[in-house]
Write a protein that holds these residues in place. Structure first.
Motif, PDB file in Angstrom:
ATOM      1  N   THR A  14     -32.426  -4.921  84.402  1.00 53.67           N
ATOM      2  CA  THR A  14     -33.672  -4.188  84.236  1.00 53.67           C
ATOM      3  C   THR A  14     -34.617  -4.585  85.358  1.00 53.67           C
ATOM      4  O   THR A  14     -34.810  -5.777  85.603  1.00 53.67           O
ATOM      5  N   ILE A  15     -35.189  -3.600  86.037  1.00 50.34           N
ATOM      6  CA  ILE A  15     -36.189  -3.856  87.074  1.00 50.34           C
ATOM      7  C   ILE A  15     -37.534  -3.381  86.534  1.00 50.34           C
ATOM      8  O   ILE A  15     -37.713  -2.203  86.243  1.00 50.34           O
ATOM      9  N   LEU A  16     -38.459  -4.295  86.373  1.00 45.69           N
ATOM     10  CA  LEU A  16     -39.793  -3.983  85.874  1.00 45.69           C
ATOM     11  C   LEU A  16     -40.662  -3.440  87.014  1.00 45.69           C
ATOM     12  O   LEU A  16     -40.335  -3.631  88.190  1.00 45.69           O
ATOM     13  N   PRO A  17     -41.755  -2.764  86.713  1.00 46.20           N
ATOM     14  CA  PRO A  17     -42.596  -2.160  87.751  1.00 46.20           C
ATOM     15  C   PRO A  17     -43.082  -3.139  88.827  1.00 46.20           C
ATOM     16  O   PRO A  17     -43.275  -2.749  89.979  1.00 46.20           O
ATOM     17  N   ASN A  18     -43.235  -4.414  88.484  1.00 42.11           N
ATOM     18  CA  ASN A  18     -43.679  -5.402  89.472  1.00 42.11           C
ATOM     19  C   ASN A  18     -42.522  -6.007  90.260  1.00 42.11           C
ATOM     20  O   ASN A  18     -42.714  -6.911  91.056  1.00 42.11           O
ATOM     21  N   GLY A  19     -41.297  -5.520  90.021  1.00 41.57           N
ATOM     22  CA  GLY A  19     -40.121  -6.000  90.731  1.00 41.57           C
ATOM     23  C   GLY A  19     -39.356  -7.084  90.007  1.00 41.57           C
ATOM     24  O   GLY A  19     -38.259  -7.462  90.420  1.00 41.57           O
ATOM     25  N   ASP A  20     -39.911  -7.624  88.930  1.00 38.56           N
ATOM     26  CA  ASP A  20     -39.198  -8.652  88.179  1.00 38.56           C
ATOM     27  C   ASP A  20     -37.895  -8.089  87.630  1.00 38.56           C
ATOM     28  O   ASP A  20     -37.825  -6.944  87.201  1.00 38.56           O
ATOM     29  N   ARG A  25     -33.829  -5.581  78.984  1.00 41.57           N
ATOM     30  CA  ARG A  25     -35.226  -5.171  78.807  1.00 41.57           C
ATOM     31  C   ARG A  25     -35.756  -5.526  77.428  1.00 41.57           C
ATOM     32  O   ARG A  25     -36.946  -5.504  77.194  1.00 41.57           O
ATOM     33  N   ASN A  33     -36.920 -11.636  91.289  1.00 42.70           N
ATOM     34  CA  ASN A  33     -37.735 -10.487  91.653  1.00 42.70           C
ATOM     35  C   ASN A  33     -37.027  -9.681  92.733  1.00 42.70           C
ATOM     36  O   ASN A  33     -36.602 -10.234  93.746  1.00 42.70           O
TER      37      ASN A  33
END
Length: 96
Positions: A14-20, A25, A33
């Motif tokens: 899972t890639i979160l909007p901040n790149g993490d 998820r 990141n």
């Protein structure tokens, strides 16, 4: 027939909007990141390997459906605080 199950650390991240990057998820499974760490290192690294220890699953490791299903570590963790505990949603009765 079960054709697919949990893919945590199996074939996705899972890639979160901040790149993490997280292995799943649905639970805190931070790996790094995407903006600063090589994706291949994150996917193939020790962090992700911690979620691939299928032989440690208390119930699933004894099930003939393991390669198709693998239960849900996030649900197990939510109920027990143990990623490798039996998935409480599992319908399968395991006989040893």
């Amino acid at each position: 027939m079960i054709y697919d199950g949990c893919n945590c650390a199996n074939c996705h991240m899972t890639i979160l909007p901040n790149g993490d990057i997280e292995a799943c998820r649905r639970m805190d499974s931070s790996l790094g990141n995407a903006l600063s760490d090589p994706m291949v290192d994150l996917f193939l690294g020790e962090g992700m390997d911690a979620y691939r220890q299928y032989d440690q699953f208390e119930k699933c490791s004894h099930c003939e459906l393991l390669r198709f299903c693998r239960g849900c570590p996030a649900v197990a963790y939510g109920y027990t605080k143990n990623t490798y505990a039996a998935d409480p949603q599992c319908w399968k009765v395991i006989t040893r």
